[in-house]
Design a protein around this motif. Structure first.
Motif, PDB file in Angstrom:
ATOM      1  N   THR A   1      47.561  29.389  49.806  1.00  0.00           N
ATOM      2  CA  THR A   1      47.226  29.238  51.218  1.00  0.00           C
ATOM      3  C   THR A   1      47.391  27.782  51.640  1.00  0.00           C
ATOM      4  O   THR A   1      46.789  26.880  51.050  1.00  0.00           O
ATOM      5  CB  THR A   1      45.798  29.703  51.495  1.00  0.00           C
TER       6      THR A   1
ATOM      7  N   GLY B   1      47.243  22.411  51.552  1.00  0.00           N
ATOM      8  CA  GLY B   1      46.181  23.400  51.589  1.00  0.00           C
ATOM      9  C   GLY B   1      44.888  22.792  52.077  1.00  0.00           C
ATOM     10  O   GLY B   1      44.755  21.567  52.182  1.00  0.00           O
TER      11      GLY B   1
ATOM     12  N   THR C   1      48.747  32.276  54.723  1.00  0.00           N
ATOM     13  CA  THR C   1      47.394  32.598  54.298  1.00  0.00           C
ATOM     14  C   THR C   1      47.435  33.790  53.360  1.00  0.00           C
ATOM     15  O   THR C   1      47.994  34.831  53.701  1.00  0.00           O
ATOM     16  CB  THR C   1      46.495  32.917  55.504  1.00  0.00           C
TER      17      THR C   1
ATOM     18  N   PRO D   1      45.763  33.307  46.357  1.00  0.00           N
ATOM     19  CA  PRO D   1      44.962  32.625  47.374  1.00  0.00           C
ATOM     20  C   PRO D   1      45.149  31.113  47.379  1.00  0.00           C
ATOM     21  O   PRO D   1      45.094  30.491  48.441  1.00  0.00           O
ATOM     22  CB  PRO D   1      43.529  33.011  47.004  1.00  0.00           C
TER      23      PRO D   1
ATOM     24  N   LEU E   1      50.056  36.181  57.207  1.00  0.00           N
ATOM     25  CA  LEU E   1      48.912  36.577  56.392  1.00  0.00           C
ATOM     26  C   LEU E   1      49.323  37.704  55.456  1.00  0.00           C
ATOM     27  O   LEU E   1      49.849  38.729  55.905  1.00  0.00           O
ATOM     28  CB  LEU E   1      47.759  37.035  57.293  1.00  0.00           C
TER      29      LEU E   1
ATOM     30  N   SER F   1      45.074  36.317  51.147  1.00  0.00           N
ATOM     31  CA  SER F   1      43.725  36.816  50.954  1.00  0.00           C
ATOM     32  C   SER F   1      43.615  37.563  49.629  1.00  0.00           C
ATOM     33  O   SER F   1      44.602  38.075  49.094  1.00  0.00           O
ATOM     34  CB  SER F   1      43.321  37.738  52.103  1.00  0.00           C
TER      35      SER F   1
ATOM     36  N   GLN G   1      52.048  28.384  58.880  1.00  0.00           N
ATOM     37  CA  GLN G   1      50.848  28.729  58.124  1.00  0.00           C
ATOM     38  C   GLN G   1      51.096  29.928  57.223  1.00  0.00           C
ATOM     39  O   GLN G   1      51.611  30.957  57.661  1.00  0.00           O
ATOM     40  CB  GLN G   1      49.686  29.038  59.076  1.00  0.00           C
TER      41      GLN G   1
END
Length: 117
Positions: free
Chosen positions: A90, A40, A114, A87, A11, A116, A112
């Motif tokens: 992601t 995605g 991610t 973003p 993240l 933000s 993964q």
């Protein structure tokens, strides 16, 4: 038989960076093309980048200038350096190897990423 293991996802905030790694084991050869795909949320799987044994690269238009793919044949590893993350980046990122001998596609389990706002 080839097995691929991805790592490096996580993240991050928009504008940040990550480096993904994919370690290959088994019957992998320098002639095999290695690459990264992603899927995605609500999207189809798409090619992110790929690289040949001669270091010829191909990138999706959406990542050009931000992502860099590279490979270390001595370590049977392909990397994806991701800078200026957005973003829209992601997704689950999958390592891919295309066998030069058979054309068979090998896939990793995915990692993964991610991003933000």
């Amino acid at each position: 038989q080839v097995q691929l293991v991805e790592s490096g996802g996580g993240l991050v905030q928009a504008g940040g960076s990550l480096r993904l790694s994919c370690a290959a084991s088994g019957s992998i050869f320098v002639t095999d093309v290695m690459g990264w795909y992603r899927r995605g949320p609500g999207k189809q799987r798409e090619l992110v980048a790929k690289i040949s044994s001669g270091n010829i690269t191909n990138y999706a238009d959406s990542v050009k200038g931000r992502f860099t793919i590279s490979r270390d044949n001595a370590k049977n590893t392909v990397y994806l350096q991701m800078n200026g993350l957005k973003p829209d980046d992601t997704a689950v990122y999958y390592c891919n190897v295309v066998s030069f001998v058979s054309g068979y596609n090998y896939w990793g389990q995915g990692t993964q990423v991610t991003v933000s706002s």
